[in-house]
Design a protein around this motif. Structure first.
Motif, short mmCIF file in Angstrom:
data_model
loop_
_atom_site.label_atom_id
_atom_site.label_comp_id
_atom_site.label_asym_id
_atom_site.label_seq_id
_atom_site.Cartn_x
_atom_site.Cartn_y
_atom_site.Cartn_z
N LYS A 34 1.29 3.89 2.81
CA LYS A 34 0.21 2.90 2.71
C LYS A 34 -0.89 3.40 1.77
N ILE A 35 -1.26 4.66 1.93
CA ILE A 35 -2.30 5.25 1.07
C ILE A 35 -1.82 5.33 -0.38
N ARG A 37 0.42 3.48 -1.89
CA ARG A 37 0.49 2.14 -2.49
C ARG A 37 -0.88 1.69 -3.00
N ALA A 38 -1.92 2.14 -2.34
CA ALA A 38 -3.28 1.76 -2.72
C ALA A 38 -3.68 2.34 -4.08
N PHE A 39 -2.95 3.34 -4.55
CA PHE A 39 -3.26 3.94 -5.84
C PHE A 39 -2.80 3.08 -7.02
N GLY A 40 -2.06 2.02 -6.73
CA GLY A 40 -1.68 1.11 -7.81
C GLY A 40 -0.23 1.22 -8.22
N ASP A 41 0.00 1.15 -9.54
CA ASP A 41 1.33 1.11 -10.14
C ASP A 41 2.30 2.11 -9.50
N LEU A 42 3.32 1.57 -8.83
CA LEU A 42 4.27 2.43 -8.12
C LEU A 42 5.22 3.17 -9.05
N SER A 43 5.41 2.67 -10.27
CA SER A 43 6.35 3.30 -11.19
C SER A 43 5.86 4.66 -11.69
N GLU A 44 4.56 4.88 -11.65
CA GLU A 44 4.01 6.17 -12.11
C GLU A 44 3.16 6.81 -11.03
N ASN A 45 3.54 6.63 -9.79
CA ASN A 45 2.73 7.07 -8.66
C ASN A 45 3.43 8.24 -7.96
N ALA A 46 2.99 9.45 -8.27
CA ALA A 46 3.61 10.66 -7.72
C ALA A 46 3.46 10.74 -6.20
N GLU A 47 2.32 10.28 -5.69
CA GLU A 47 2.10 10.30 -4.24
C GLU A 47 3.10 9.39 -3.53
N TYR A 48 3.36 8.23 -4.13
CA TYR A 48 4.31 7.28 -3.55
C TYR A 48 5.72 7.88 -3.56
#
Length: 157
Positions: A34-35, A37-48
């Motif tokens: 959930k947190i 996803r809040a960072f935005g663009d999932l394609s470049e999201n290391a946390e996701y």
């Protein structure tokens, strides 16, 4: 999956671990997702990506534990025959002849083996060689380090 031998204590530990993974850990990972996803663009999201990897690992661990518990055979410590070495026995042995090193091991299933805690597998060279023998028996065991001469000094629970 082949059957595995576990003590009741080890089954309880694994059941507790499974309960943690299914309830607490799944919720923790859902919060991480959930947190992230809040960072935005999932394609470049290391946390996701890290959270998704953690989720996959958690689900794999759950399936593994469920399979192990499903195929587990309980070592009934109350029914142990103290005249003969079996899975669940605590065995005191002497390695290397009359002046050799005296040590005590507990024979457990391979899934519970922990040599550092003096728990050896019934499938290990020493564990399998001791099975079925009695106090006073002398056994030659072929190990990776060569043939070991072992005398069984005592058998207990």
């Amino acid at each position: 999956m082949a059957e595995i031998w576990l003590t009741q204590e080890e089954i309880n530990k694994r059941e507790e671990r499974l309960e943690y993974l299914k309830n607490t850990r799944r919720l923790e990972i859902a919060e991480m997702l959930k947190i992230a996803r809040a960072f935005g663009d999932l394609s470049e999201n290391a946390e996701y990506d890290a959270a998704k990897n953690e989720q996959a690992k958690n689900e794999y661990d759950i399936v593994q534990l469920e399979n192990e518990l499903r195929s587990a055979k309980v070592i009934d410590e109350t029914a142990l025959n103290l005249t003969m070495v079996s899975v669940g026995s605590t065995v005191t042995i002497r390695l290397g002849g009359p002046r050799g090193v005296k040590t005590t091991y507990r024979i457990v299933g391979s899934a519970e083996a922990d040599p550092a805690a003096a728990k050896i597998s019934n499938e290990s060279p020493i564990g399998s060689a001791l099975l079925g023998h009695k106090q006073g028996d002398k056994v030659d065991v072929t190990t990776p380090g060569g043939v070991q001469k072992i005398e069984i000094i005592g058998i207990g629970k």
